[in-house]
Scaffold this active site. Structure first.
Site, mmCIF file in Angstrom:
data_model
loop_
_atom_site.group_PDB
_atom_site.id
_atom_site.type_symbol
_atom_site.label_atom_id
_atom_site.label_comp_id
_atom_site.label_asym_id
_atom_site.label_seq_id
_atom_site.Cartn_x
_atom_site.Cartn_y
_atom_site.Cartn_z
ATOM 1 C CG HIS A 162 34.374 48.950 43.708
ATOM 2 N ND1 HIS A 162 34.458 47.638 43.286
ATOM 3 C CD2 HIS A 162 34.682 49.715 42.617
ATOM 4 C CE1 HIS A 162 34.791 47.603 42.008
ATOM 5 N NE2 HIS A 162 34.919 48.848 41.574
ATOM 6 C CG ASP A 214 34.967 46.315 38.257
ATOM 7 O OD1 ASP A 214 35.130 46.997 37.237
ATOM 8 O OD2 ASP A 214 35.435 46.654 39.345
#
Length: 433
Positions: free
Chosen positions: A261, A312
């Protein structure tokens, strides 16, 4: 030995008429020329295998449910924990198998599973303390993809050392030494790498970080970093550092480490990641879906930070779409087009992702590399009229026709060897709902 003649193949750039020879799962020759008798033909553009560098397979059960009439990352997390509480090795196997097969249909040949569902719900231990991990290993083998199991250390409920809640109990081994001892019982085997992960600086106290880093030495080490502003605020309050600075202080960052991220970074954070050789994994569809924000990915790349991509929480199961979202969001924050070249996107999808997962011998169509080939249509409603070099900007998972993993055909004519993957997903998710 098999020879594949590719109408067009991505070498350093798209090249027409490429013959790739495979023997024993490795590429032994790459030549440019006309097809020969006995060649297996691949139409469209052939890419190296894609690497999904950040997966939470069980999040696939939440697709379509995250709108939730509003809310934030933190309200979404309650839904995610509810699914986590219902999984056992059998249901985990079914869901992960179908999820990895969906990724294979999209051209993914290697998955990095950031795994922290280690123990029974509420705590305790399975007879095999790695039963949940073995379910993931079997799932990847069944789906025909390689796996890097990023076994995740998760010990606390916040950077101040807050206790774990009831659901989080199943994530924890008690301390980093116990975590490392359990992971040591997981042997690598064909198609499997054992890596490690720090869930986040929220979940691993500062005094335990060095133990995780030492146990992971020489292996891929991943960590969620600055996904949410609240994470930064809490870490600063508890430690006086940003998450990136805290990880650097305790030896977690380095060339084997990937920060996942990395959305809310300071200028110093960017410089630290670059100076330590740490990579970054962007997950644009999840970062948008959970209202995380848009990371400084162009700035990171310009600083020399390697970028890769992950699905993800499996918002779309389309890694090509993740690459396009990386470019689209960079345009939105800059007001300029063409922030990442097609070649940069292909590298993030392929070689960079494989390196982040511990497979430096995969992700390129070159002699000595693993024989992973992904054929993408040039004649669909999405790709018709586009040149091969433009396909990374427009093609979708639905345009993938053939996927070869180390010489084995896993997807042919858009169909996975397991059959109806949609039915497998529906059954696995239905059991959890």
């Amino acid at each position: 030995m098999t020879t594949w003649w590719c109408e067009s193949a991505w070498l350093d750039s798209p090249t027409d008429g490429v013959r790739v020879t495979e023997d024993g799962g490795r590429i032994t020759a790459v030549e440019v020329g006309d097809p020969r008798p006995g060649d297996r033909r691949l139409t469209g553009l052939v890419l190296p295998g894609l690497a999904d560098a950040h997966s939470h397979a069980f999040h696939r059960a939440l697709r379509g449910r995250t709108h939730d009439d509003g809310g934030t990352f933190w309200t979404w997390r309650r839904q995610m924990y509810a699914v986590a509480a219902r999984l056992d090795p059998d249901t985990y196997l079914a869901l992960a198998r179908a999820t990895y097969a969906e990724l294979a249909l999209a051209g993914v040949t290697c998955v990095g599973e950031f795994s922290y569902l280690h123990h029974p719900a509420g705590g305790g231990r399975y007879a095999d303390p790695n039963a949940m991990s073995e379910a993931l290993v079997q799932a990847a083998a069944d789906a025909g993809v390689r796996l890097t199991l990023l076994d995740t250390c998760y010990l606390s409920g916040g950077p101040d050392g807050a206790p774990l809640d009831d659901v989080q109990q199943r994530f924890s081994d008690g301390d980093a030494d116990a975590w490392a001892a359990r992971v040591a019982g997981l042997p690598e085997r064909d198609g499997l790498r054992i890596g490690a992960a720090v869930h986040s600086v929220r979940a691993v106290p500062a005094d335990q970080l060095a133990t995780v880093a030492a146990a992971a030495a020489g292996r891929p080490l991943h960590v969620h970093v600055s996904e949410q502003p609240a994470e930064n605020t809490a870490t600063l309050a508890a430690t006086g550092c940003t998450p990136t600075a805290l990880l650097a202080e305790h030896g977690v960052l380095g060339p084997d480490t990937t920060a996942v991220h990395a959305v809310h970074l300071t200028d110093d954070d960017v410089a630290t990641l670059a100076a330590t050789g740490t990579g970054v994994c962007a997950c644009p569809s999840t970062e948008a879906d959970l209202a995380d924000g848009i990371g400084p990915f162009r700035r990171l790349a310009d600083a020399g930070v390697p970028l890769c991509l992950g699905s993800d929480q499996h918002v779309r199961g389309d890694l090509l779409g993740e690459a396009q979202a990386l470019e689209a969001t960079a345009r939105l924050v800059s007001g300029e087009r063409g922030r990442f070249t097609p070649a940069e996107l292909v590298t993030a999808l392929t070689a960079a992702g494989h390196r982040a997962l511990g497979w430096p011998d995969a992700g390129r169509l070159a002699v000595g590399q693993r024989a992973d080939l992904v054929a993408v249509r040039r004649d669909s409603v999405r790709t018709a009229g586009c040149a091969p070099g433009e396909l990374p900007l427009v093609a979708a998972a639905a345009d993938v026709t053939t996927v070869v993993v180390e010489g084995r055909v896993v997807v042919e004519d858009g169909r996975h060897v397991l059959g109806d993957v949609g039915a497998l997903l529906a059954a696995a998710i239905g059991d959890l709902r």
